[in-house]
Design a protein around this motif. Structure first.
Motif, PDB file in Angstrom:
ATOM      1  N   ILE A   1       6.213   2.915  -0.643  1.00  0.00           N
ATOM      2  CA  ILE A   1       5.287   1.777  -0.685  1.00  0.00           C
ATOM      3  C   ILE A   1       5.672   0.869   0.478  1.00  0.00           C
ATOM      4  O   ILE A   1       6.845   0.525   0.628  1.00  0.00           O
ATOM      5  CB  ILE A   1       5.431   0.980  -2.006  1.00  0.00           C
TER       6      ILE A   1
ATOM      7  N   TYR B   1       4.691  18.623   5.411  1.00  0.00           N
ATOM      8  CA  TYR B   1       4.090  18.546   4.085  1.00  0.00           C
ATOM      9  C   TYR B   1       5.100  18.790   2.957  1.00  0.00           C
ATOM     10  O   TYR B   1       5.043  18.173   1.892  1.00  0.00           O
ATOM     11  CB  TYR B   1       3.009  19.630   4.043  1.00  0.00           C
TER      12      TYR B   1
ATOM     13  N   VAL C   1      12.735   6.704   1.162  1.00  0.00           N
ATOM     14  CA  VAL C   1      12.804   5.400   1.820  1.00  0.00           C
ATOM     15  C   VAL C   1      14.261   5.111   2.170  1.00  0.00           C
ATOM     16  O   VAL C   1      15.159   5.371   1.378  1.00  0.00           O
ATOM     17  CB  VAL C   1      12.249   4.312   0.874  1.00  0.00           C
TER      18      VAL C   1
ATOM     19  N   GLU D   1       9.662   0.368   0.287  1.00  0.00           N
ATOM     20  CA  GLU D   1      10.397   0.549  -0.967  1.00  0.00           C
ATOM     21  C   GLU D   1       9.941   1.852  -1.620  1.00  0.00           C
ATOM     22  O   GLU D   1       8.836   2.335  -1.358  1.00  0.00           O
ATOM     23  CB  GLU D   1      10.138  -0.633  -1.910  1.00  0.00           C
ATOM     24  N   PRO D   2      10.810   2.421  -2.470  1.00  0.00           N
ATOM     25  CA  PRO D   2      10.371   3.617  -3.183  1.00  0.00           C
ATOM     26  C   PRO D   2       9.323   3.243  -4.223  1.00  0.00           C
ATOM     27  O   PRO D   2       9.265   2.092  -4.651  1.00  0.00           O
ATOM     28  CB  PRO D   2      11.655   4.129  -3.850  1.00  0.00           C
ATOM     29  N   PRO D   3       8.489   4.189  -4.631  1.00  0.00           N
ATOM     30  CA  PRO D   3       7.454   3.858  -5.616  1.00  0.00           C
ATOM     31  C   PRO D   3       8.090   3.552  -6.964  1.00  0.00           C
ATOM     32  O   PRO D   3       9.160   4.066  -7.272  1.00  0.00           O
ATOM     33  CB  PRO D   3       6.614   5.136  -5.692  1.00  0.00           C
TER      34      PRO D   3
ATOM     35  N   ARG E   1       0.842  -1.195   0.000  1.00  0.00           N
ATOM     36  CA  ARG E   1       0.000   0.000   0.000  1.00  0.00           C
ATOM     37  C   ARG E   1       0.876   1.243   0.000  1.00  0.00           C
ATOM     38  O   ARG E   1       1.999   1.227   0.499  1.00  0.00           O
ATOM     39  CB  ARG E   1      -0.949   0.008   1.208  1.00  0.00           C
TER      40      ARG E   1
ATOM     41  N   THR F   1      13.574   9.822   8.723  1.00  0.00           N
ATOM     42  CA  THR F   1      12.936  10.881   9.507  1.00  0.00           C
ATOM     43  C   THR F   1      13.962  11.637  10.346  1.00  0.00           C
ATOM     44  O   THR F   1      13.628  12.625  10.978  1.00  0.00           O
ATOM     45  CB  THR F   1      11.843  10.311  10.452  1.00  0.00           C
TER      46      THR F   1
ATOM     47  N   ILE G   1       2.145   4.957   1.091  1.00  0.00           N
ATOM     48  CA  ILE G   1       2.128   5.880   2.231  1.00  0.00           C
ATOM     49  C   ILE G   1       2.842   7.165   1.822  1.00  0.00           C
ATOM     50  O   ILE G   1       3.443   7.218   0.749  1.00  0.00           O
ATOM     51  CB  ILE G   1       2.785   5.256   3.486  1.00  0.00           C
ATOM     52  N   TYR G   2       2.804   8.163   2.666  1.00  0.00           N
ATOM     53  CA  TYR G   2       3.440   9.456   2.359  1.00  0.00           C
ATOM     54  C   TYR G   2       3.046   9.935   0.956  1.00  0.00           C
ATOM     55  O   TYR G   2       3.908  10.227   0.125  1.00  0.00           O
ATOM     56  CB  TYR G   2       4.961   9.355   2.503  1.00  0.00           C
TER      57      TYR G   2
ATOM     58  N   VAL H   1      11.187   5.000   6.442  1.00  0.00           N
ATOM     59  CA  VAL H   1      11.532   6.196   5.688  1.00  0.00           C
ATOM     60  C   VAL H   1      12.446   7.057   6.550  1.00  0.00           C
ATOM     61  O   VAL H   1      12.416   6.974   7.781  1.00  0.00           O
ATOM     62  CB  VAL H   1      10.273   6.996   5.255  1.00  0.00           C
TER      63      VAL H   1
ATOM     64  N   VAL I   1       5.860  14.099   9.404  1.00  0.00           N
ATOM     65  CA  VAL I   1       6.862  14.746   8.547  1.00  0.00           C
ATOM     66  C   VAL I   1       6.175  15.887   7.801  1.00  0.00           C
ATOM     67  O   VAL I   1       5.077  15.716   7.270  1.00  0.00           O
ATOM     68  CB  VAL I   1       7.464  13.737   7.551  1.00  0.00           C
TER      69      VAL I   1
ATOM     70  N   ARG J   1      10.283  16.098   0.972  1.00  0.00           N
ATOM     71  CA  ARG J   1      10.196  14.970   0.049  1.00  0.00           C
ATOM     72  C   ARG J   1      10.720  13.729   0.769  1.00  0.00           C
ATOM     73  O   ARG J   1      11.904  13.609   1.052  1.00  0.00           O
ATOM     74  CB  ARG J   1      11.011  15.263  -1.208  1.00  0.00           C
ATOM     75  N   VAL J   2       9.805  12.848   1.072  1.00  0.00           N
ATOM     76  CA  VAL J   2      10.140  11.693   1.904  1.00  0.00           C
ATOM     77  C   VAL J   2      10.934  10.667   1.103  1.00  0.00           C
ATOM     78  O   VAL J   2      10.621  10.398  -0.050  1.00  0.00           O
ATOM     79  CB  VAL J   2       8.836  11.069   2.437  1.00  0.00           C
TER      80      VAL J   2
ATOM     81  N   ILE K   1      -0.901  12.521   6.859  1.00  0.00           N
ATOM     82  CA  ILE K   1      -0.161  12.443   5.596  1.00  0.00           C
ATOM     83  C   ILE K   1       1.082  11.569   5.697  1.00  0.00           C
ATOM     84  O   ILE K   1       1.869  11.513   4.777  1.00  0.00           O
ATOM     85  CB  ILE K   1       0.211  13.846   5.075  1.00  0.00           C
ATOM     86  N   ASP K   2       1.262  10.857   6.826  1.00  0.00           N
ATOM     87  CA  ASP K   2       2.371   9.890   6.868  1.00  0.00           C
ATOM     88  C   ASP K   2       1.877   8.493   6.492  1.00  0.00           C
ATOM     89  O   ASP K   2       2.237   7.960   5.457  1.00  0.00           O
ATOM     90  CB  ASP K   2       3.100   9.906   8.220  1.00  0.00           C
ATOM     91  N   ASP K   3       0.968   7.919   7.302  1.00  0.00           N
ATOM     92  CA  ASP K   3       0.500   6.565   6.969  1.00  0.00           C
ATOM     93  C   ASP K   3      -0.711   6.567   6.029  1.00  0.00           C
ATOM     94  O   ASP K   3      -1.108   5.524   5.521  1.00  0.00           O
ATOM     95  CB  ASP K   3       0.209   5.753   8.233  1.00  0.00           C
ATOM     96  N   ASP K   4      -1.313   7.746   5.794  1.00  0.00           N
ATOM     97  CA  ASP K   4      -2.451   7.868   4.870  1.00  0.00           C
ATOM     98  C   ASP K   4      -3.566   6.857   5.162  1.00  0.00           C
ATOM     99  O   ASP K   4      -4.216   6.364   4.246  1.00  0.00           O
ATOM    100  CB  ASP K   4      -1.992   7.733   3.409  1.00  0.00           C
TER     101      ASP K   4
END
Lengths: 312, 248
Positions: free
Chosen positions: A135, B13, B19, B221-223, A127, B28, A129-130, B26, B11, B16-17, B120-123
């Motif tokens: 992911i 807004y 991983v 993981e990164p998107p 899923r 922090t 996040i951020y 991520v 974190v 840019r977060v 806006i962290d775990d959404d």
């Protein structure tokens, strides 16, 4: 034994496409027993199309006047009452599912997995996040049911061709009486629905005014496309919020997406990541939207958009 | 009437977060932290309700380590009357958070509990709905307009179909959407004043709640990246490319 219950989303007349996409997510879990429940004032219009979705074992219909409009406070105890027979309870990650399912999960005493974008196994999922910047792979602990919403943009709609049985059930909870539906005001209903359209034409702040947005509507009409907008355009008051595409608006996956006069803020890109082909038109060649667009065209949108409309 | 507002430290807004390279979370460390923007909107709405004379007291609360006191102080500087810090070193998932807030409801008997629609962290977008379930009271999620009268609230909600209006009896849970309001800026004198406002700390273990079974985060993981595309020089070329792809 594993058994999935999906809460169908509908408007009383037709099944919302989000339901068939949720079913696709469910089918990836490798569980053959999948029931779909339809809460409605009169389920007769919706139940047959639910039963026609391939992969559904049974459609449960629960009729009551209270269900004419989906109110989470009324529906959550019904979902929790049904849930005892299931290892998984799923809903689409639409405002309907997001409103209802956590309320049901709390009654069931479990945390929810929000926005499943990929199924690893029946208890393990990916899923975002951020705002999609990371992911996470999550695993639901053993001992409780999996309660989860499915990110509809990540799954194609399940095919038709099924012939599930339709069983009537009775409501098991009562109306708490403290929550009342008043009205819903939507867009004019012209053109396809933004959440499920194959082609979407979106405009950004560069349009400059509500009036100028007419060229976006006009191109969309010519292409049979839905109209979308960036948050900047919505914040500026050019278009209503229900057209907002992005992390704080709608997350969509059309085959073809036009980003016109949209710079490409992260929160917007998160909403279109799963689009098939992204076309960007912007006068700034450095706009971040060009980093992810499949096709980019630099120039004045007020010249290029009418030209494009003539050419398609 | 009291209004209880939940603030989550997240974190900022604008960060840019990223991983972590080992996939355990991520980054922090050294990152700017702020009040979750949706929670800030919730607080702003609570303050406006109080300023209209429709509530007497606004209480902000947060769950976490001592660091969350920074966000509570910011909330006090915005105008909240007092703060409650529920102390824990462990990250709290939505159901446990809802159980904590339920305990605070039992202590404070608020007329409205206001939260952001999601952090806006775990959404997750769950805590408000879960709290309403535990409290067995109405929920008005994704609120973009709130009007109070005669112990009821009329709330316009941002739903996929447009704008839905519901009427709910108080007490109730509300969660804020983006367009509800624009939060005020904090002024320096208010920051000084906020230092003297009461901030109570209670250990999570003293609340007597049962911790819900957490969903395990296995890896991060990164998107997936979208490959950069092709620039075209004209509308004709664009149309040609779209035809080649079978999209026109």
């Amino acid at each position: 034994m594993s058994r999935i219950l999906i809460i169908a989303e509908h408007d009383g007349q037709a099944l919302n496409p989000a339901t068939a996409k949720t079913l696709s997510g469910a089918l990836k879990m490798g569980i053959s027993n999948i029931d779909l429940v339809v809460f409605a004032a009169d389920p007769s219009a919706v139940a047959p199309s639910a039963a026609a979705l391939a992969g559904v074992s049974r459609v449960l219909t629960i009729a009551h006047d209270d269900f004419a409009h989906p109110l989470a406070a009324r529906l959550a105890p019904e979902v929790a009452a049904l849930a005892g027979d299931y290892s998984h309870v799923l809903a689409p990650s639409t405002t309907f599912g997001k409103d209802l399912l956590p309320r049901a999960a709390a009654l069931m005493g479990v945390n929810q997995v929000s926005d499943i974008m990929e199924v690893i196994d029946e208890r393990t999922f990916k899923r975002p996040i951020y705002a999609g910047n990371a992911i996470v792979t999550v695993r639901v602990p053993d001992g409780g049911p999996v309660v989860a919403t499915i990110r509809t943009a990540s799954f194609a709609a399940a095919e038709e061709g099924g012939s599930a049985s339709i069983e009537e059930r009775s409501p098991q909870a009562s109306n708490p009486g403290h929550t009342r539906f008043v009205k819903v005001e939507g867009s004019d209903g012209e053109g396809p629905d933004l959440s499920s359209a194959d082609v979407v034409v979106s405009g950004g702040r560069a349009l400059g005014s509500s009036d100028n947005f007419a060229i976006i509507y006009s191109l969309a009409k010519k292409m049979g496309a839905a109209v979308g907008a960036s948050r900047a355009a919505v914040d500026a008051g050019y278009v209503p919020n229900e057209l907002q595409v992005g992390q704080t608006g709608k997350i969509i996956a059309p085959d073809l997406y036009f980003a016109i006069g949209i710079s490409g803020a992260i929160q917007h890109l998160t909403g279109i990541k799963d689009a098939g082909t992204i076309v960007a038109i912007n006068k700034d060649p450095e706009a971040p939207i060009f980093e992810i667009a499949d096709l980019g065209l630099v120039g004045d949108l007020f010249e290029l958009v009418p030209e494009l409309e003539n050419a398609v | 009437m009291k209004i209880l507002v939940a603030l989550k430290r997240v974190v900022d807004y604008n960060v840019r977060v990223r991983v972590k390279s080992d996939g355990t979370g991520v980054e922090t460390d050294g990152v700017k932290m702020s009040i979750n923007p949706f929670d800030e909107i919730a607080l702003e709405e609570a303050l406006r309700i109080k300023e209209r004379g429709e509530a007497e007291e606004v209480i902000v609360c947060s769950i976490g380590s001592n660091d969350v006191q920074q966000q509570l102080r910011t909330g006090l500087a915005m105008g909240a009357d007092r703060a409650i810090h529920v102390e824990t070193e462990v990250a709290t998932q939505p159901l446990t958070a809802a159980r904590v807030f339920m305990k605070l409801i039992e202590r404070e008997s608020p007329g409205i509990v206001f939260l952001g629609k999601q952090a806006i962290d775990d959404d997750c977008n769950q805590t408000g709905q879960m709290l309403a379930a535990l409290w067995d009271r109405p929920q008005a999620t994704f609120a973009s307009k709130v009007e109070l009268a005669d112990g009821k609230a009329t709330v316009a909600r941002e739903v996929d179909a447009g704008l839905e209006t519901i009427e709910i009896d108080l007490p109730a849970v509300m969660t804020s959407d983006l367009r509800l309001n624009e939060p005020r800026f904090v002024k320096l004198p208010d920051i000084m004043k906020a230092k003297r406002k009461p901030l109570d700390t209670v250990a999570i273990g003293d609340l007597g709640i049962e911790t819900a079974a957490d969903i395990e985060s296995v890896s991060f993981e990164p998107p997936p990246k979208r490959g950069g595309g092709k620039m075209v020089g004209s509308v004709a070329e664009l149309v040609g490319e779209l035809k080649n792809k079978g999209l026109l």
